[in-house]
Design a protein around this motif. Structure first.
Motif, PDB file in Angstrom:
ATOM      1  N   THR A  39       4.990   6.119  -1.529  1.00  0.00           N
ATOM      2  CA  THR A  39       4.196   6.818  -2.539  1.00  0.00           C
ATOM      3  C   THR A  39       4.117   5.993  -3.820  1.00  0.00           C
ATOM      4  N   THR A  40       3.121   6.284  -4.612  1.00  0.00           N
ATOM      5  CA  THR A  40       2.980   5.596  -5.899  1.00  0.00           C
ATOM      6  C   THR A  40       3.925   6.152  -6.951  1.00  0.00           C
ATOM      7  N   ASP A  41       4.404   7.378  -6.750  1.00  0.00           N
ATOM      8  CA  ASP A  41       5.239   8.010  -7.771  1.00  0.00           C
ATOM      9  C   ASP A  41       6.478   7.188  -8.093  1.00  0.00           C
ATOM     10  N   ALA A  42       7.036   6.523  -7.086  1.00  0.00           N
ATOM     11  CA  ALA A  42       8.232   5.719  -7.295  1.00  0.00           C
ATOM     12  C   ALA A  42       7.895   4.253  -7.569  1.00  0.00           C
ATOM     13  N   THR A  43       6.630   3.950  -7.697  1.00  0.00           N
ATOM     14  CA  THR A  43       6.122   2.588  -7.931  1.00  0.00           C
ATOM     15  C   THR A  43       6.559   1.599  -6.854  1.00  0.00           C
ATOM     16  N   ALA A  44       6.853   2.121  -5.661  1.00  0.00           N
ATOM     17  CA  ALA A  44       7.360   1.249  -4.606  1.00  0.00           C
ATOM     18  C   ALA A  44       6.326   0.230  -4.143  1.00  0.00           C
ATOM     19  N   ASP A  45       5.055   0.599  -4.174  1.00  0.00           N
ATOM     20  CA  ASP A  45       4.021  -0.345  -3.738  1.00  0.00           C
ATOM     21  C   ASP A  45       3.915  -1.517  -4.712  1.00  0.00           C
ATOM     22  N   ILE A  46       3.954  -1.218  -6.007  1.00  0.00           N
ATOM     23  CA  ILE A  46       3.850  -2.269  -7.008  1.00  0.00           C
ATOM     24  C   ILE A  46       5.101  -3.140  -6.995  1.00  0.00           C
ATOM     25  N   ALA A  47       6.266  -2.498  -6.835  1.00  0.00           N
ATOM     26  CA  ALA A  47       7.516  -3.256  -6.784  1.00  0.00           C
ATOM     27  C   ALA A  47       7.550  -4.190  -5.579  1.00  0.00           C
ATOM     28  N   ALA A  48       6.995  -3.744  -4.447  1.00  0.00           N
ATOM     29  CA  ALA A  48       6.955  -4.611  -3.266  1.00  0.00           C
ATOM     30  C   ALA A  48       6.147  -5.870  -3.559  1.00  0.00           C
ATOM     31  N   PHE A  49       5.139  -5.731  -4.380  1.00  0.00           N
ATOM     32  CA  PHE A  49       4.320  -6.889  -4.746  1.00  0.00           C
ATOM     33  C   PHE A  49       5.063  -7.822  -5.707  1.00  0.00           C
ATOM     34  N   TYR A  50       5.578  -7.270  -6.804  1.00  0.00           N
ATOM     35  CA  TYR A  50       6.150  -8.180  -7.799  1.00  0.00           C
ATOM     36  C   TYR A  50       7.551  -8.681  -7.437  1.00  0.00           C
ATOM     37  N   TYR A  72       4.284   1.543   5.015  1.00  0.00           N
ATOM     38  CA  TYR A  72       3.302   1.920   3.989  1.00  0.00           C
ATOM     39  C   TYR A  72       2.907   3.387   4.114  1.00  0.00           C
ATOM     40  N   GLU A  73       2.986   3.917   5.357  1.00  0.00           N
ATOM     41  CA  GLU A  73       2.565   5.304   5.591  1.00  0.00           C
ATOM     42  C   GLU A  73       3.429   6.305   4.828  1.00  0.00           C
ATOM     43  N   SER A  74       4.679   5.941   4.538  1.00  0.00           N
ATOM     44  CA  SER A  74       5.598   6.858   3.856  1.00  0.00           C
ATOM     45  C   SER A  74       5.878   6.438   2.410  1.00  0.00           C
ATOM     46  N   LEU A 112       0.846  -1.199   0.000  1.00  0.00           N
ATOM     47  CA  LEU A 112       0.000   0.000   0.000  1.00  0.00           C
ATOM     48  C   LEU A 112       0.876   1.241   0.000  1.00  0.00           C
ATOM     49  N   ALA A 113       0.550   2.189  -0.872  1.00  0.00           N
ATOM     50  CA  ALA A 113       1.246   3.478  -0.910  1.00  0.00           C
ATOM     51  C   ALA A 113       0.426   4.489  -0.135  1.00  0.00           C
ATOM     52  N   GLY A 114       0.531   4.437   1.193  1.00  0.00           N
ATOM     53  CA  GLY A 114      -0.297   5.275   2.048  1.00  0.00           C
ATOM     54  C   GLY A 114       0.000   6.755   1.953  1.00  0.00           C
ATOM     55  N   ALA A 115       1.241   7.105   1.654  1.00  0.00           N
ATOM     56  CA  ALA A 115       1.589   8.520   1.587  1.00  0.00           C
ATOM     57  C   ALA A 115       0.890   9.229   0.436  1.00  0.00           C
TER      58      ALA A 115
END
Length: 433
Positions: free
Chosen positions: A254-265, A250-252, A189-192
């Motif tokens: 963001t989606t801009d760096a695609t970190a949430d998606i990368a954590a998944f894949y 997750y609180e920090s 989750l990209a909570g920020a």
């Protein structure tokens, strides 16, 4: 909810920060003095599809050319807001419909295009086309793909652990400790960025109270947020947070760096609730993960005793074009002719499908069946066609002031800095604003 193949507004949107490009010899915003039509849209995402469509139109219709400009997401929103308000909007105005379109119609910023777009609207999936209708008249037509929010899961990981994707909320909660015990975070989750949190509330409220619960909010009914579905949804969200349902930090994120998606894949999380717009990320940024068949997808779970149909979906039915009332008659005529005959024609549809996007056009099952991604694209298409309700992302459906309050207050709930009842009270106070 924003989109780059990574976020919602930056994968319809693909925000290339600071990017600004001009196609042809742009004449600037549409206005009563200019006989040339103009269009503004977003960089990235569907930009090449738009460019190709405009180029083909201009070559075939030199007497009705459309000059196009493309802006990064934030720059576009600021520029179009001021241009529409000042009467200097481009002839073709790009939007997400929802509350923005309602305001445009109310302020007479856009024209009724019902009679001039019948050829296009006759080919559209009705539930998507309905988003461009206000008071029974068409003021906007879709210009790209359907973008529903999907519960993605790591198929290989689930198979290895002998688990099934959750079909109910109770099953989802049962999976949380099982993955935590393995050292795997249940959800990315990209909570920020805040808007990804909204997908959780929107789906839960739909499953518990049905689409009518949020529709009452859109309609501005007094104390609409007091519907019990909202409080129960917020309580379930806090239960999930307290159970360590989301990845650390997750609180920090963001989606801009695609970190949430990368954590998944990369296997750090088992699941992610995100839009269908992230599919190109899996194909292009996680080729091994994708090639191994690890991209699993399913509907958001049902909730025991809930009123909502599990086939209901949330997201962006599409992005839309409207025609500015401040443009000249000649520019408006060029724009409506383009919309009616060129937007989502066969070549346009083929281009979207090739990129992994599904346009809201009826009867394209055969086209989809011939593609390498037929299983996934067919699933996206069928769930949209069959959905009893395709609800627009809440932050797009509401007026800007209410949408901002919604994101801010919901974030406080996720952080356990606001109670569900406090959220209800705060949001009731925004109704009518």
């Amino acid at each position: 909810m924003k989109l780059a193949p990574v976020t919602r507004r930056t994968a319809i949107a693909f925000a290339m920060v600071g990017a600004l490009s001009l196609s042809a010899c742009g004449t600037g915003p549409g206005n009563a003095e200019s006989k040339t039509a103009s269009a503004w849209a977003l960089t990235g995402g569907d930009e090449q599809t738009f460019r190709g469509s405009f180029d083909e139109w201009n070559q075939a219709h030199p007497e009705q050319k459309i000059d196009s400009q493309f802006f990064a997401n934030d720059a576009f929103k600021e520029k179009v807001r001021s241009s529409v308000g000042s009467g200097n909007a481009p002839t073709l105005i790009y939007s997400w419909a929802g509350g923005t379109l309602t305001d445009y119609v109310k302020n007479k910023n856009v024209v009724d295009i019902t009679d001039k777009t019948k050829e296009l609207t006759s080919r559209l999936i009705p539930s998507v086309a309905a988003n461009g209708v206000v008071d029974g008249k068409t003021y906007a037509v879709p210009n790209n793909s359907m973008q529903s929010v999907v519960l993605w899961y790591n198929k290989g990981m689930f198979e290895q652990e002998g688990l099934q994707p959750p079909q109910t909320w109770d099953e989802l909660m049962d999976l949380v400790p099982k993955f935590n015990d393995k050292g795997i975070a249940p959800f990315a989750l990209a909570g920020a960025s805040k808007w990804p949190e909204l997908m959780w509330l929107a789906y839960l409220a739909d499953r518990i109270g049905g689409p009518e619960a949020f529709q009452a909010v859109v309609d501005g009914k007094k104390d609409a947020w007091s519907n019990p579905a909202f409080k129960e949804s917020l309580e379930k969200i806090q239960d999930l947070v307290k159970a360590n349902g989301f990845m650390k930090g997750y609180e920090s994120t963001t989606t801009d760096a695609t970190a949430d998606i990368a954590a998944f894949y990369t296997g750090k999380t088992a699941m992610i609730l995100q839009g269908s717009w992230v599919y190109p990320n899996y194909k292009n940024d996680a080729k091994d993960f994708f090639a191994a068949g690890n991209v699993g997808y399913t509907n958001f779970p049902s909730v025991s005793g809930g009123k909502g149909d599990p086939a209901n979906i949330i997201g962006n039915p599409a992005n839309f074009w409207s025609v500015s009332s401040s443009s000249s008659t000649e520019a408006q005529d060029a724009a409506t002719s383009y919309l009616n005959t060129a937007v989502l024609d066969d070549a346009y549809v083929d281009g979207l499908l090739k990129g992994g996007a599904v346009p809201p056009i009826k009867g394209i099952e055969d086209k989809i069946a011939k593609l390498d991604d037929a299983d996934y694209l067919g699933w996206v298409y069928k769930r949209a066609v069959d959905a009893p309700s395709f609800q627009l992302s809440w932050d797009q459906a509401l007026p800007a002031s209410q949408a901002q309050a919604l994101l801010t207050n919901l974030d406080q709930v996720f952080l356990n800095q606001m109670t569900p009842q406090g959220f209800v009270d705060a949001m009731n106070a925004t109704l009518g604003s």
